[in-house]
Design an enzyme around this catalytic site. Structure first.
Site, mmCIF file in Angstrom:
data_model
loop_
_atom_site.group_PDB
_atom_site.id
_atom_site.type_symbol
_atom_site.label_atom_id
_atom_site.label_comp_id
_atom_site.label_asym_id
_atom_site.label_seq_id
_atom_site.Cartn_x
_atom_site.Cartn_y
_atom_site.Cartn_z
ATOM 1 C CB VAL A 12 -0.964 0.003 1.201
ATOM 2 C CG1 VAL A 12 -1.782 1.296 1.234
ATOM 3 C CG2 VAL A 12 -1.902 -1.195 1.132
ATOM 4 C CE LYS A 100 -7.518 -5.413 7.626
ATOM 5 N NZ LYS A 100 -6.593 -4.762 6.682
ATOM 6 C CD GLU A 124 -13.646 6.247 2.901
ATOM 7 O OE1 GLU A 124 -14.211 5.131 2.920
ATOM 8 O OE2 GLU A 124 -14.196 7.299 3.250
ATOM 9 C CB VAL A 127 -13.745 -0.089 6.353
ATOM 10 C CG1 VAL A 127 -14.912 -1.018 6.061
ATOM 11 C CG2 VAL A 127 -13.442 -0.063 7.837
ATOM 12 N N GLY A 182 -2.225 -15.075 -4.838
ATOM 13 C CA GLY A 182 -1.900 -13.875 -4.084
ATOM 14 C C GLY A 182 -3.077 -13.234 -3.391
ATOM 15 C CD GLU A 185 -0.824 -11.348 3.057
ATOM 16 O OE1 GLU A 185 0.359 -11.752 2.901
ATOM 17 O OE2 GLU A 185 -1.248 -10.280 2.576
ATOM 18 C CE LYS A 200 -10.969 -5.086 5.981
ATOM 19 N NZ LYS A 200 -10.952 -5.895 4.728
ATOM 20 N N GLY A 297 -6.252 -4.516 -2.360
ATOM 21 C CA GLY A 297 -5.414 -4.367 -3.542
ATOM 22 C C GLY A 297 -4.579 -3.117 -3.461
#
Length: 405
Positions: A12, A100, A124, A127, A182, A185, A200, A297
């Site tokens: 990310v 989260k 944002e 979740v 993928g 995990e 979440k 993603g």
């Protein structure tokens, strides 16, 4: 000029830097300010990265730099990340995060610090990945009384359950395929145990209820016990199996649970397949509203992070606020919550089952072995269900989804 620091250069984090740098000129126009990423914090070295000159390893460099006004925490976890976020907020810097676990466990405290320092704490991306849900709940649906929220909040488990239903596959085989692709995990525990979805729904429930809901107060059941036989019975009933996280107001209390559910094909959530997520919000005025898309993603999540960065830079949005947990939990004991249930039993007969449960709906499937019975119970609480099942050989037990569906 607004300087930004990004903590973590994993999936990310790297996606956030890439999205930001690719569209920086547009972001400057949208905010009316000159923007730039000044630092990227990571313990690893990236000498070949086009952003190599931005890397630092000491958080003090960031927190002590008055030019940095926004910090994007993309490390994850609840130890080092918590310390960094808390220190950044106390230093008067706005923070955005996709973490989260951090928001679900420390949200009330961090929001309070942000309010005291008159800065923003936005999450944002925590979740639904790229699905906008936090800000719509905070702003677009603010005028409505939200009575319930439920959804498919984990793409890994949704992929597994979709394949089990459509291909009549075994759980272990589909999990291995998800890891190969993928989607899961190497250690999929947080996904398949329901822990990820629990965090979440705690965030969403805290938003609509106004009080911090902690994961340890939420009954959470994963998908590891689901079999292809259960999926076949769900199809015979007229539905599918989904891992549902739901929260529903019940007077001054809250019914909240994470568990696999039989979801009727009439529900909007039943057609959400593979790695997609969906969140169903029910309001007194708006009725049902569904938010749908890729729940995780690199780029969908990065897009949500960057949007929070821009809002923090503009500093136009007000912080979300919820109060700390009271002396007594507002969460209703899950054993007292009433639902209908699917049961798969062995070594019994329909007469005994009808005597125990009353008016039941019996189910069938192809190649159903002798002595196996599957049924849908009338509405009852889990405590009563467990008592009735005391002497029965239970092969499967799944709740029916009946909130907004």
């Amino acid at each position: 000029m607004s300087k930004i620091a990004v903590l973590g250069f994993g999936t990310v984090g790297s996606g956030t830097v890439e999205v930001f740098c690719k569209n920086k000129s547009n972001y400057c126009k949208k905010t009316g300010q000159s923007l730039d990423i000044k630092y990227i914090l990571d313990v690893r070295d990236f000498p070949e990265s086009p952003y190599a000159d931005k890397f630092v390893k000491d958080f003090d460099t960031i927190v002590n730099d008055p030019e940095v006004t926004v910090v994007a925490e993309l490390i994850g976890g609840n130890t080092f990340a918590y310390d960094c976020v808390k220190r950044a907020l106390q230093a008067g810097k706005s923070v955005v995060t996709s973490n989260k676990e951090l928001v679900a466990t420390k949200g009330a405290e961090l929001l309070q610090i942000a309010a005291e320092k008159n800065v923003n704490f936005f999450f944002e991306a925590s979740v639904g990945g790229g699905i906008p849900i936090i800000r719509p709940l905070q702003q677009c649906l603010m005028s409505d009384e939200i009575t319930s929220i439920a959804g498919i909040l984990n793409g890994t488990t949704n992929y597994i359950l979709t394949k089990m239903l459509k291909e009549s596959a075994e759980f272990a085989d589909v999990l291995a395929k998800a890891q190969e692709l993928g989607y899961a995990e190497r250690d999929p525990e947080a996904d398949v145990s329901g822990g990820d979805a629990c965090r979440k729904i705690c965030i969403l429930a805290s938003l609509i209820f106004g009080e911090h809901i902690y994961p340890e107060d939420v009954y959470t059941e994963g998908v590891t016990s689901i079999t292809k036989e259960d999926a076949e019975y769900a199809a015979n009933w007229g539905g599918v199996i989904k891992l549902i996280a739901s929260a529903q107001k019940c007077g001054k209390c809250l019914e909240i649970v994470v568990c696999p559910c039989f979801v009727s094909c009439e529900s909007q959530l039943s057609g959400v397949d593979d790695v997609f997520n969906a969140i169903l919000v029910r309001g007194e005025a708006t009725g049902e509203v569904v938010f749908y898309g890729r729940g995780a993603g690199k780029y969908p999540t990065a897009s949500a992070v960057v949007a929070d960065i821009l809002n923090a830079v503009k500093n136009e949005s007000k912080n979300i606020c919820w109060k700390e947990k009271g002396a007594e939990s507002c969460v209703v004991d899950y054993k007292k919550q009433e639902h209908r249930f699917y049961l798969r039993l062995a070594d019994t007969d329909k007469a005994k089952v009808s005597e125990l449960f009353g008016d039941v709906e019996f189910l069938n499937r192809a190649n159903m072995p002798e002595g196996e019975i599957a049924l849908i119970t009338p509405e009852l609480c889990r405590e009563e269900l467990d008592k009735k099942c005391g002497d029965l050989k239970v092969l499967g037990k799944i709740q029916l989804f009946d909130i907004g569906g």
